[in-house]
Design a protein around this motif. Structure first.
Motif, mmCIF file in Angstrom:
data_model
loop_
_atom_site.group_PDB
_atom_site.id
_atom_site.type_symbol
_atom_site.label_atom_id
_atom_site.label_comp_id
_atom_site.label_asym_id
_atom_site.label_seq_id
_atom_site.Cartn_x
_atom_site.Cartn_y
_atom_site.Cartn_z
ATOM 1 N N ILE A 228 0.826 -1.204 0.000
ATOM 2 C CA ILE A 228 0.000 0.000 0.000
ATOM 3 C C ILE A 228 0.863 1.257 0.000
ATOM 4 O O ILE A 228 0.666 2.169 -0.815
ATOM 5 C CB ILE A 228 -0.949 -0.003 1.210
ATOM 6 N N ALA A 229 1.833 1.309 0.933
ATOM 7 C CA ALA A 229 2.689 2.494 1.036
ATOM 8 C C ALA A 229 3.502 2.689 -0.241
ATOM 9 O O ALA A 229 3.633 3.810 -0.742
ATOM 10 C CB ALA A 229 3.615 2.360 2.239
ATOM 11 N N GLY A 230 4.040 1.569 -0.761
ATOM 12 C CA GLY A 230 4.859 1.675 -1.967
ATOM 13 C C GLY A 230 4.094 2.259 -3.135
ATOM 14 O O GLY A 230 4.541 3.203 -3.791
ATOM 15 N N SER A 231 2.911 1.719 -3.408
ATOM 16 C CA SER A 231 2.135 2.171 -4.570
ATOM 17 C C SER A 231 1.576 3.572 -4.363
ATOM 18 O O SER A 231 1.620 4.412 -5.273
ATOM 19 C CB SER A 231 1.001 1.190 -4.860
ATOM 20 N N LYS A 232 1.049 3.844 -3.174
ATOM 21 C CA LYS A 232 0.415 5.140 -2.928
ATOM 22 C C LYS A 232 1.440 6.281 -2.875
ATOM 23 O O LYS A 232 1.211 7.353 -3.442
ATOM 24 C CB LYS A 232 -0.378 5.091 -1.619
ATOM 25 N N VAL A 233 2.554 6.051 -2.195
ATOM 26 C CA VAL A 233 3.584 7.094 -2.112
ATOM 27 C C VAL A 233 4.189 7.360 -3.488
ATOM 28 O O VAL A 233 4.415 8.509 -3.877
ATOM 29 C CB VAL A 233 4.679 6.701 -1.096
ATOM 30 N N THR A 234 4.441 6.284 -4.241
ATOM 31 C CA THR A 234 4.996 6.443 -5.589
ATOM 32 C C THR A 234 4.030 7.201 -6.485
ATOM 33 O O THR A 234 4.435 8.085 -7.257
ATOM 34 C CB THR A 234 5.305 5.066 -6.203
ATOM 35 N N SER A 235 2.748 6.854 -6.401
ATOM 36 C CA SER A 235 1.751 7.554 -7.203
ATOM 37 C C SER A 235 1.676 9.034 -6.833
ATOM 38 O O SER A 235 1.607 9.911 -7.697
ATOM 39 C CB SER A 235 0.378 6.898 -7.006
ATOM 40 N N ALA B 37 4.007 10.800 -5.620
ATOM 41 C CA ALA B 37 5.268 11.455 -5.978
ATOM 42 C C ALA B 37 5.474 11.508 -7.489
ATOM 43 O O ALA B 37 6.596 11.763 -7.959
ATOM 44 C CB ALA B 37 6.444 10.740 -5.325
ATOM 45 N N GLY B 38 4.420 11.269 -8.266
ATOM 46 C CA GLY B 38 4.533 11.357 -9.716
ATOM 47 C C GLY B 38 5.358 10.246 -10.326
ATOM 48 O O GLY B 38 6.222 10.490 -11.170
ATOM 49 N N GLU B 39 5.119 8.987 -9.861
ATOM 50 C CA GLU B 39 5.824 7.794 -10.372
ATOM 51 C C GLU B 39 7.296 7.761 -9.968
ATOM 52 O O GLU B 39 8.080 7.016 -10.565
ATOM 53 C CB GLU B 39 5.703 7.692 -11.908
ATOM 54 N N CYS C 1 -3.609 2.276 -21.306
ATOM 55 C CA CYS C 1 -2.915 3.136 -20.335
ATOM 56 C C CYS C 1 -1.460 3.241 -20.744
ATOM 57 O O CYS C 1 -0.841 2.264 -21.155
ATOM 58 C CB CYS C 1 -3.056 2.518 -18.944
ATOM 59 N N GLN C 2 -0.870 4.424 -20.601
ATOM 60 C CA GLN C 2 0.485 4.652 -21.092
ATOM 61 C C GLN C 2 1.539 4.685 -19.980
ATOM 62 O O GLN C 2 2.719 4.806 -20.251
ATOM 63 C CB GLN C 2 0.539 5.991 -21.858
ATOM 64 N N ILE C 3 1.130 4.599 -18.700
ATOM 65 C CA ILE C 3 2.100 4.641 -17.606
ATOM 66 C C ILE C 3 2.267 3.252 -17.013
ATOM 67 O O ILE C 3 1.469 2.350 -17.251
ATOM 68 C CB ILE C 3 1.684 5.645 -16.511
ATOM 69 N N ALA C 4 3.326 3.066 -16.203
ATOM 70 C CA ALA C 4 3.655 1.734 -15.677
ATOM 71 C C ALA C 4 2.551 1.177 -14.787
ATOM 72 O O ALA C 4 2.181 0.010 -14.875
ATOM 73 C CB ALA C 4 4.979 1.787 -14.908
#
Length: 473
Positions: free
Chosen positions: A174-181, A183-185, A282-285
């Motif tokens: 959860i933290a990894g995906s949400k924080v990365t999202s 922070a603009g990937e 979708c064009q992003i990772a």
């Protein structure tokens, strides 16, 4: 106070007497012992949260470095390998020196390296060093709990300790995906969450945790401390212990499955979403953080439910069958495999059905985590528990989760080799590679069932050997 049983007041009085005796033997009150366990649970939580932060953002990292599945699998493999190398050293020291200082030093090192890795581009190198910190903690903490509690209460405390494993994993996704999202990937920000929590853990260890005498919970307080045999003697004795050897191979199968699923399941679900919603490309990772979020929640809930259910079922059955620990481990692992297998097959057709099947499969898979640790503690004498934990960890990692993420990645690459790249191909290749986990689970269930033939005898032998040592002193 121990848990009260309204139907058995005699048992309550016995538990209270045991707690009073333990306080005399250890010099640590029952309340302080519970606080110590809570601190160990907190540290276990942030350790696993940090370990699986990467899994929640693996597609972003793969896209950033432009690597294949086999190379992505190396991220977790490098971490496990360093953990595996340093675990024997930490286990040896943990059987002989002050355990809280060893754990504190390792966690401080882990926190610094994790924070540093968020500023360094060579992620594989720094992830390897992070494993050193976890090795100093996970090999020693269960032995500390074993020296503070006895019997059913020890099982409960171990289950509480191991609840932090799935919860930490889920929070990592959860933290990894949400924080990365947010922070603009930029996935580097995901690695800056846990270091501060690690500093708090070190302070709690040094100022709150007390070190109990080894073997104190068994009432073995003597004029001089427990004597240690040589490391080679410890290893020889452990290799002659059938319950330890067989349960170690069973836990290795669990580690193989858990290692593969923990790294690759979020990625598989993201690929399944691309296939299902191909009309809306979708064009992003990471097209949606929902998959990591849902999988993280599932991991948290199934871990809690599975660990508690496993311990309580085993405890109830133990009154009639002393071999119940090994039997619960074996049957739960075998029953998990059909659900995990079908979830991989239907993922590209229905995400909801996939989540339901994963929920059931992971709940069954989680039932043996605390029980395996409990088996180790009661079939091994106190002075060999650290070494036994290390040997079990090394074997389960060498043959289990050290290689499974990489093996799955290699198989996925081989399946897709020479075929035009597409979202469907990437999903099919990874899903087909993960099916190997179901077959490994069946083998692991067999090892646990075999353990049930020896566990009662080996427990009595461990108790007898410890008593003989007391008489010699």
């Amino acid at each position: 106070m121990a848990d009260r049983d309204p139907e058995n007041p005699v048992s309550d009085e016995k538990n209270e007497d045991i707690n009073k005796d333990l306080e005399l033997f250890t010099g640590i009150s029952h309340r302080r012992s519970i606080i110590i366990v809570m601190i160990l649970v907190y540290i276990n939580l942030i350790n696993y949260m940090d370990r699986y932060t990467i899994a929640g953002v693996l597609p972003v990292i793969a896209n950033d470095f432009r690597i294949k599945d086999s190379d992505s699998g190396l991220v977790q493999t490098v971490f496990i390998c360093s953990y595996m190398v340093f675990a024997p050293v930490c286990g040896y020291l943990g059987d002989r020196y002050n355990r809280k200082y060893i754990m504190g030093g390792g966690i401080a090192f882990w926190s610094v390296i994790t924070l540093s890795s968020s500023f360094i581009t060579k992620e594989l190198i720094t992830r390897g060093l992070v494993g050193v910190g976890e090795a100093s903690y996970s090999t020693i903490a269960p032995t500390l709990i074993a020296d503070l509690f006895l019997h059913d209460e020890r099982s409960r405390m171990l289950s509480f300790f191991y609840l932090a494993t799935p919860v930490g994993c889920g929070l990592g996704y959860i933290a990894g995906s949400k924080v990365t999202s947010a922070a603009g990937e930029d996935w580097h920000w995901a690695l800056r969450v846990t270091p501060g929590l690690g500093v708090v853990a070190v302070l709690l260890l040094f100022f709150v945790v007390q070190e109990p005498p080894r073997g104190a919970a068994e009432g073995r307080i003597r004029r001089k401390p427990l004597t240690n045999s040589s490391w080679t003697s410890d290893i020889k004795s452990l290799l002659k212990n059938p319950s330890f050897v067989l349960s170690t191979f069973g836990s290795t199968a669990v580690a193989f499955i858990a290692g593969a699923l923990s790294l690759w399941a979020p990625t598989l679900l993201m690929r399944a979403r691309r296939v299902l919603y191909k009309d809306n490309p979708c064009q992003i990772a990471i097209c949606s953080t929902d998959d990591s979020l849902i999988f993280g929640v599932i991991t948290c809930v199934t871990g809690i439910v599975g660990v508690i259910a496993g311990v309580e079922i085993s405890k109830c059955c133990r009154r009639k069958n002393p071999r119940s620990d090994a039997l619960v481990c074996g049957f739960s692992l075998l029953c998990a495999q059909p659900f995990l297998y079908v979830s991989l097959v239907i993922a590209k057709k229905s995400l909801i059905s996939t989540y339901v099947l994963i929920f059931i499969g992971e709940t069954l898979l989680s039932m043996n985590w605390a029980i395996v640790a409990d088996i180790l503690l009661y079939v091994v004498i106190p002075t060999r528990r650290g070494t036994a934990a290390v040997l079990q960890i090394v074997v389960s990692h060498i043959l289990g989760d050290a290689g499974s993420p990489y093996v799955i990645g290699v198989i996925s690459d081989l399946i897709s080799k020479g075929t035009p790249d597409s979202d469907l191909l990437r999903f099919n290749s990874l899903g087909s590679a993960l099916i190997i986990c179901a077959f490994v689970g069946v083998i692991g269930g067999g090892f646990f069932l075999a353990t049930s033939f020896y566990v009662e005898k080996d427990q009595k032998k461990a108790e007898s050997d410890s008593q003989d040592e007391d008489e010699e002193v």
